[in-house]
Design a protein around this motif. Structure first.
Motif, PDB file in Angstrom:
ATOM      1  N   GLY A 109     -45.794 -54.707  49.288  1.00 49.59           N
ATOM      2  CA  GLY A 109     -47.090 -55.495  49.502  1.00 49.59           C
ATOM      3  C   GLY A 109     -48.071 -54.731  49.676  1.00 49.59           C
ATOM      4  O   GLY A 109     -49.329 -55.339  49.680  1.00 49.59           O
ATOM      5  N   SER A 110     -48.174 -53.276  49.963  1.00 50.77           N
ATOM      6  CA  SER A 110     -49.179 -52.661  50.265  1.00 50.77           C
ATOM      7  C   SER A 110     -49.447 -51.553  49.032  1.00 50.77           C
ATOM      8  O   SER A 110     -48.765 -51.450  48.056  1.00 50.77           O
ATOM      9  CB  SER A 110     -48.592 -51.830  51.209  1.00 50.77           C
ATOM     10  OG  SER A 110     -49.645 -50.843  51.739  1.00 50.77           O
ATOM     11  N   THR A 111     -50.958 -51.521  49.057  1.00 47.61           N
ATOM     12  CA  THR A 111     -51.033 -50.272  47.703  1.00 47.61           C
ATOM     13  C   THR A 111     -51.799 -49.197  48.639  1.00 47.61           C
ATOM     14  O   THR A 111     -52.662 -48.655  48.035  1.00 47.61           O
ATOM     15  CB  THR A 111     -52.319 -51.027  46.970  1.00 47.61           C
ATOM     16  OG1 THR A 111     -53.438 -51.496  47.618  1.00 47.61           O
ATOM     17  CG2 THR A 111     -51.615 -52.004  46.167  1.00 47.61           C
ATOM     18  N   GLU A 112     -51.222 -49.060  49.688  1.00 48.94           N
ATOM     19  CA  GLU A 112     -51.725 -47.812  50.598  1.00 48.94           C
ATOM     20  C   GLU A 112     -50.675 -46.941  51.156  1.00 48.94           C
ATOM     21  O   GLU A 112     -49.664 -47.475  51.322  1.00 48.94           O
ATOM     22  CB  GLU A 112     -52.436 -48.265  52.051  1.00 48.94           C
ATOM     23  CG  GLU A 112     -54.041 -48.634  51.664  1.00 48.94           C
ATOM     24  CD  GLU A 112     -54.944 -47.891  51.059  1.00 48.94           C
ATOM     25  OE1 GLU A 112     -54.660 -46.822  50.922  1.00 48.94           O
ATOM     26  OE2 GLU A 112     -55.909 -48.672  50.456  1.00 48.94           O
ATOM     27  N   ILE A 113     -50.731 -45.694  51.344  1.00 51.98           N
ATOM     28  CA  ILE A 113     -49.540 -44.914  51.930  1.00 51.98           C
ATOM     29  C   ILE A 113     -49.491 -45.114  53.187  1.00 51.98           C
ATOM     30  O   ILE A 113     -50.338 -45.240  53.943  1.00 51.98           O
ATOM     31  CB  ILE A 113     -49.937 -43.203  51.777  1.00 51.98           C
ATOM     32  CG1 ILE A 113     -49.931 -42.938  50.446  1.00 51.98           C
ATOM     33  CG2 ILE A 113     -49.000 -42.420  52.380  1.00 51.98           C
ATOM     34  CD1 ILE A 113     -50.309 -41.226  50.051  1.00 51.98           C
ATOM     35  N   ASP A 114     -48.203 -45.534  53.535  1.00 48.13           N
ATOM     36  CA  ASP A 114     -47.901 -45.953  55.020  1.00 48.13           C
ATOM     37  C   ASP A 114     -48.210 -44.988  55.990  1.00 48.13           C
ATOM     38  O   ASP A 114     -47.708 -43.890  56.124  1.00 48.13           O
ATOM     39  CB  ASP A 114     -46.243 -46.059  55.365  1.00 48.13           C
ATOM     40  CG  ASP A 114     -45.897 -46.727  56.552  1.00 48.13           C
ATOM     41  OD1 ASP A 114     -46.776 -46.861  57.205  1.00 48.13           O
ATOM     42  OD2 ASP A 114     -44.756 -47.192  56.402  1.00 48.13           O
ATOM     43  N   PRO A 115     -49.059 -45.098  56.820  1.00 47.83           N
ATOM     44  CA  PRO A 115     -49.698 -44.091  57.903  1.00 47.83           C
ATOM     45  C   PRO A 115     -48.597 -43.800  58.862  1.00 47.83           C
ATOM     46  O   PRO A 115     -48.886 -42.920  59.693  1.00 47.83           O
ATOM     47  CB  PRO A 115     -51.181 -44.962  58.465  1.00 47.83           C
ATOM     48  CG  PRO A 115     -50.739 -46.315  58.224  1.00 47.83           C
ATOM     49  CD  PRO A 115     -49.798 -46.456  57.119  1.00 47.83           C
ATOM     50  N   THR A 116     -47.639 -44.667  59.087  1.00 52.54           N
ATOM     51  CA  THR A 116     -46.656 -44.544  60.105  1.00 52.54           C
ATOM     52  C   THR A 116     -45.537 -43.681  59.587  1.00 52.54           C
ATOM     53  O   THR A 116     -44.547 -43.668  60.760  1.00 52.54           O
ATOM     54  CB  THR A 116     -46.411 -45.980  60.764  1.00 52.54           C
ATOM     55  OG1 THR A 116     -45.414 -46.640  59.628  1.00 52.54           O
ATOM     56  CG2 THR A 116     -47.444 -46.832  60.952  1.00 52.54           C
ATOM     57  N   TYR A 117     -45.501 -43.308  58.456  1.00 58.67           N
ATOM     58  CA  TYR A 117     -44.266 -42.827  57.801  1.00 58.67           C
ATOM     59  C   TYR A 117     -44.705 -41.339  57.370  1.00 58.67           C
ATOM     60  O   TYR A 117     -45.601 -41.221  56.378  1.00 58.67           O
ATOM     61  CB  TYR A 117     -43.550 -43.620  56.972  1.00 58.67           C
ATOM     62  CG  TYR A 117     -42.474 -43.005  56.340  1.00 58.67           C
ATOM     63  CD1 TYR A 117     -41.212 -43.333  56.862  1.00 58.67           C
ATOM     64  CD2 TYR A 117     -42.356 -42.093  55.194  1.00 58.67           C
ATOM     65  CE1 TYR A 117     -39.833 -42.847  56.410  1.00 58.67           C
ATOM     66  CE2 TYR A 117     -40.947 -41.567  54.726  1.00 58.67           C
ATOM     67  CZ  TYR A 117     -39.934 -41.937  55.266  1.00 58.67           C
ATOM     68  OH  TYR A 117     -38.820 -41.660  54.815  1.00 58.67           O
TER      69      TYR A 117
END
Length: 235
Positions: A109-117
């Motif tokens: 559902g996201s179109t951003e690189i996961d900042p937590t990973y």
């Protein structure tokens, strides 16, 4: 294309929810500079609307390099059971011998690189770099790795990683593979991984069962074969 660079390096591609996620970077074709080719200090993921083929945005990252590179036959990304996209960088593929191989995630559902990973594989594996990765299910993947600073066609190893937690589980006890980054060396069927190993003395297909962490030697090719280029599953 930035000044001093002349080509796009195109890497992994994944389709999800009517969008293409395409890893890329910039490279040079001035081979008079080889092996000290110029390295652009960013990697990108283009988010492309599949219907219109318009680039909606490009995601940038400077912690690693080599989202785009000549992987050719072997995959370096996948979508897991949670619909999350994972991809791993291969800096040596674009002549960057300093950046680490690192795993990234774009959540469902996201179109951003996961900042937590952010999984720095090189830091966990004696600075080895990863030209290929295969998902084997249940949050695990097999990566093909090589010693840092070596040729892209040098000795390779196979490791099991914990994808969701970003951790190295183990290096598989297999013969050293004699190299060539563009080999499709793993297929998965019925929960088991079948791994093609081009060893120095003979060529093998090994079976790895992640349920009980068991390796079994399978087919051995004796005489008359130079190289297993790819292993495939036929329907």
């Amino acid at each position: 294309i930035p000044e001093g660079f002349s080509t796009y390096n195109i890497g992994f591609a994944e389709y999800r929810d009517n969008k293409l996620f395409l890893g890329y970077g910039f490279g040079s074709t001035d081979w008079t500079q080889y092996p000290n080719m110029p390295v652009y200090p960013k990697s990108f993921v283009a988010v492309i609307n599949y219907t219109s083929m318009e680039v909606e945005k490009s995601l940038e990252d400077t912690r690693s390099n080599g989202f785009g590179g000549p992987t050719v036959y072997a995959p370096s990304s996948f979508i897991d059971e949670n619909n999350d996209i994972y991809f791993i960088s291969d800096p040596v593929g674009i002549y960057d011998y300093n950046s680490p191989s690192a795993m990234y995630r774009i959540k469902s559902g996201s179109t951003e690189i996961d900042p937590t990973y952010f999984f720095n594989f090189s830091a966990a594996a004696n600075n080895e770099k990863v030209p290929a990765m295969w998902y084997i299910g249940n949050g695990k993947a097999i990566v093909r790795s090589r010693i840092n600073g070596q040729s892209i066609d040098t000795d390779h190893y196979f490791c099991v990683i914990d994808v969701q937690n970003g951790a190295l589980i183990k290096k598989l006890d297999l013969p050293v593979d004699k190299g060539e980054r563009m080999v499709n060396g793993v297929i998965v069927e019925d929960g088991k991984a079948y791994i093609a190993v081009n060893a120095a003395d003979r060529d093998y297909i090994w079976e790895y069962d992640p349920a009980n962490d068991k390796l079994t030697k399978g087919v051995e090719f004796v005489g008359g074969i130079d190289y297993i280029l790819r292993i495939e599953k036929l329907k």
